[in-house]
Design an enzyme around this catalytic site. Sequence first.
Site, PDB file in Angstrom:
ATOM      1  N   ARG A  97     -12.441  -6.558  -5.679  1.00 38.18           N
ATOM      2  CA  ARG A  97     -11.861  -5.636  -6.735  1.00 38.18           C
ATOM      3  C   ARG A  97     -10.762  -6.624  -7.420  1.00 38.18           C
ATOM      4  NH1 ARG A  97     -12.603  -0.154  -6.428  1.00 38.18           N
ATOM      5  NH2 ARG A  97     -11.761  -0.529  -8.674  1.00 38.18           N
ATOM      6  N   ASP A 245      -3.188   1.058  -9.981  1.00 41.91           N
ATOM      7  CA  ASP A 245      -3.835  -0.142  -9.229  1.00 41.91           C
ATOM      8  C   ASP A 245      -2.950  -1.479  -9.397  1.00 41.91           C
ATOM      9  OD1 ASP A 245      -6.928   0.350  -7.959  1.00 41.91           O
ATOM     10  OD2 ASP A 245      -6.214   1.732  -9.458  1.00 41.91           O
TER      11      ASP A 245
END
Length: 358
Positions: A97, A245
Site C-alpha cells: 500500500r 493515511d
Amino acid sequence: MRRKTILEYETVSFDPEKRALVIIDQTLLPGQVRLLSLTEIEDIWEAIYLLKVRGAPAIGVAAAIGLYVAAEQIDTVDEELFYQQFKEKKKYLETARPTAVNLFWALEKMEAVVKKNRGKGVGEIKKLLNREAMQIHDEDIEVCRRIGEYGLKLLNSGDGILTHCNAGKLAAVKYGTATAPMYLGQERGYGFHIYVDETRPLLQGARLTAFELAAAGMDVTLICDNMAADIMKKRLVQAVFVGCDRVASNGDAANKIGTSGVAALASYYRIPFYICAPTSTIDMTLKSGSEIPIEERKETEITEMWYEKRMAPENIKVYNPCFDVTEKELITGIVTEYGVAYPPYEESLRRIFEKKFE
C-alpha cells in the site's frame, strides 16, 4: 450462547502458538466475522493489498507483526544472511500500500531493531523483533485513546458528527482515530448523533463504520456520499472528524477518496473539519500533499464489485483513485496524541514533534 460483538475482537493481533498474524477479514464485514491466521508473507502482503486489513494504524501494526512472522521463518544463524533476507521481506511488504505511511513507519522501526542489535545473534534479534512488534501493537491503543481525549474537548454534548470512510476500531487495534472521540463520548454520556458516509467505491462507511459504531450502541445514521451537503445545510452536523493515511509537513492530508469534497462542503457551511492523525501518520519529509503517492485501484471496484451483474458499459474508461488530498486551508485542526495542531501547520506540527521527542 451469546455471540461476540465486533468490538470484542482485536482487529490485529499475534498468535504466539501458531506464530501467526491474526486479522479480521474486513472484506467480509458486516455479514461475516472471520479471523485469518497468516503465516506466509505472500498472504500477509495480499491481506494488506486487498484491504482484508486496512486503516493506517492497523496496517502499521499488521506490517510489524507480519514482518516478525516472516523473520521467524528465516532459517539461518548467519547474521549477515539473516539481514539480507530480512531486508528483502521488508521491501516486499512495502509494495502492498504505497500511500499509507504507517506501513513504512512500522517496517522501518522493525529494521532499526535489527541494525541496532547486530552482533547479538539471530535468535536474540528475533526475540527483540517480537518485542518491538508487540510494543507497536500496544502503543497504538494508547495513541488512539489520547487522540480521543483531545478530540472530545472539541465537541459538545448532543453534537451531530459526520465521518467519512472508516477510521474506527477496525482501522486500528482499539478506539480508532476519528472515532476515538465518539467512543469516549459514548462511554461518558455525550449523546452524539453520528452521520456516516457510505464511502464509495468500497463502502467502508456503510460496511465498517456504521457496523462498529452501532455495535457500540451509538446513535448512527448512514447516508450516501452525495447527501453530506444536505445534512450540513440543515445544521444536523456540528463537526466533521475523519482519519487519514498521510499528512504532509504543511498540513495537507491524504485520506479516502471523497474526503476533500466533504472538507470543501464543511468550509462552505462553516463547520469545523478535523483530521485525526497519530504522529506516525505525519510525514515531515514531504513539503506538501502534491508529493503524496496516490494509489489507483482496479476498475471493477466501480463497474461490478457490488452488483449481481456488471452495471457499467463494457470498455468504459474508469478512474479509481483510492485517496484524495485535502488542502491545509480546508482543515480546521489536526488532532494528534500530543495535542491539536492549528494553522500555520508548518509551525504547529513541528511543535507537536518537539513535544513528542522532548
